[in-house]
Design a protein around this motif. Sequence first.
Motif, mmCIF file in Angstrom:
data_model
loop_
_atom_site.group_PDB
_atom_site.id
_atom_site.type_symbol
_atom_site.label_atom_id
_atom_site.label_comp_id
_atom_site.label_asym_id
_atom_site.label_seq_id
_atom_site.Cartn_x
_atom_site.Cartn_y
_atom_site.Cartn_z
ATOM 1 N N SER A 42 5.667 5.211 -14.689
ATOM 2 C CA SER A 42 5.714 6.641 -14.402
ATOM 3 C C SER A 42 5.436 7.421 -15.680
ATOM 4 O O SER A 42 5.305 6.841 -16.764
ATOM 5 N N LEU A 61 10.835 9.562 -6.809
ATOM 6 C CA LEU A 61 11.709 8.420 -7.075
ATOM 7 C C LEU A 61 11.655 7.417 -5.920
ATOM 8 O O LEU A 61 11.678 6.198 -6.139
ATOM 9 N N LYS A 62 11.560 7.921 -4.703
ATOM 10 C CA LYS A 62 11.472 7.046 -3.532
ATOM 11 C C LYS A 62 10.216 6.182 -3.590
ATOM 12 O O LYS A 62 10.246 4.983 -3.276
ATOM 13 N N GLU A 111 6.813 4.874 2.547
ATOM 14 C CA GLU A 111 6.947 3.513 2.035
ATOM 15 C C GLU A 111 5.834 2.625 2.582
ATOM 16 O O GLU A 111 5.347 1.725 1.890
ATOM 17 N N ARG A 139 10.717 3.533 -6.247
ATOM 18 C CA ARG A 139 11.686 2.538 -5.777
ATOM 19 C C ARG A 139 11.027 1.566 -4.799
ATOM 20 O O ARG A 139 11.233 0.352 -4.872
ATOM 21 N N GLN A 157 15.155 3.171 -10.584
ATOM 22 C CA GLN A 157 14.232 2.864 -9.481
ATOM 23 C C GLN A 157 13.445 1.588 -9.744
ATOM 24 O O GLN A 157 12.744 1.099 -8.856
ATOM 25 N N ASP A 175 12.975 13.724 -5.850
ATOM 26 C CA ASP A 175 13.514 12.571 -5.127
ATOM 27 C C ASP A 175 12.427 11.836 -4.348
ATOM 28 O O ASP A 175 12.493 10.614 -4.182
ATOM 29 N N ASP A 215 16.921 7.852 -14.500
ATOM 30 C CA ASP A 215 16.596 7.820 -13.071
ATOM 31 C C ASP A 215 15.413 6.896 -12.795
ATOM 32 O O ASP A 215 15.407 6.139 -11.814
ATOM 33 N N THR A 264 5.806 -1.425 -12.409
ATOM 34 C CA THR A 264 5.932 -0.044 -11.940
ATOM 35 C C THR A 264 5.998 0.889 -13.142
ATOM 36 O O THR A 264 6.696 0.615 -14.117
ATOM 37 N N ARG A 286 10.467 -2.431 -5.338
ATOM 38 C CA ARG A 286 11.105 -3.327 -4.373
ATOM 39 C C ARG A 286 10.100 -4.272 -3.727
ATOM 40 O O ARG A 286 10.388 -5.449 -3.505
#
Length: 348
Positions: free
Chosen positions: A244, A227-228, A188, A231, A267, A224, A263, A242, A235
Amino acid sequence: MTFTGGAHNALAAIPVVSGEKYRTPQGFSAVRNGMKRRAAPEPDRAGRKPRWLRAQLPSGSRYLRLKGLMREHRLATVCEESHCPNIGECWNAGTATLMVMGGVCTRACRFCAVDTGNPSGWLDAEEPDNAAETVRIMDLGYVVLTSVDRDDLPDGGASHFASCVRAIRRRSPKTAVEVLTPDFRGSEEAVRTVLAAKPAVFAHNVETVRRLTSRVRDPRAGYDQSLKVLRAAARHGDGILTKSGIMLGLGERPDEIARTMRDLRLQGASLLTLGQYLRPTRHHLPVERYVPPEEFADWREYGLAAGFTEVVAGPLVRSSYRAERALMGNNAGVELQSMNPALSQCSV
């Protein structure tokens, strides 16, 4: 062994065969096109390429001029490295995707034709200025910056990415910059480093559905984990969009595509691209199915109903294809008709 004179020049001119190791000008070894040669490659199961996948050979004065600029400023382009079928169209339209941090990736995803190896920390310190100068010379209104994975760098290359964005914004303040980043191993902090440079769009591709991730992507990647990253971008983006992308034709089911799209929305992704997977060499994953244009049209409608601001979908669409037009809400100019009733079974 040291070669000199004509012998060295003659050897340097010999092309490296796909799947073979070679030594880069920076002194580290890499594998051409990312996949080592296989004695018995998997056969294609999708048959011959359909007519809708025919792309014109790249040509034209603007294409040749842009190619010269890439060489002059020592920039790699994802357009060339990934064998993108749209290279002629995009370059002649005066748009470009620049690949920073070199053309050798530390990972070996089975769909990707980028060379793989370990750059051992090598970076071109002049690259931010070179990228900015190229954008200035081209007078671009929109540019996509992407990169290889750089697991050899402590921050995955996030600070270098940010330096490139800042250099472009300083020299061309009216140019919107989209970043298409690696996963930074899920960091992050690395995502926030890139966001601090204020790109207009932060993109990271999930690439495929959860079930196929281990087959399609390098073991260091993860569904995942991607996805993190998305996210974190949503955030901490403070107004930065954002985005994808998903490849179709690798054996995914309709319900899995729908689940992946949901999914991504969960996010905070607001932009999405959907395109056909095309096998870059026979050592890469085979194509399981060629998805017809009308199905891409239906997936676009499904994505818009799911809450995406825009879904750019089509057989030849790639994640950075005419990226500036995705914000116009017109499917980047791809004209398709919705004909497939099967998708109505997937609930939003």
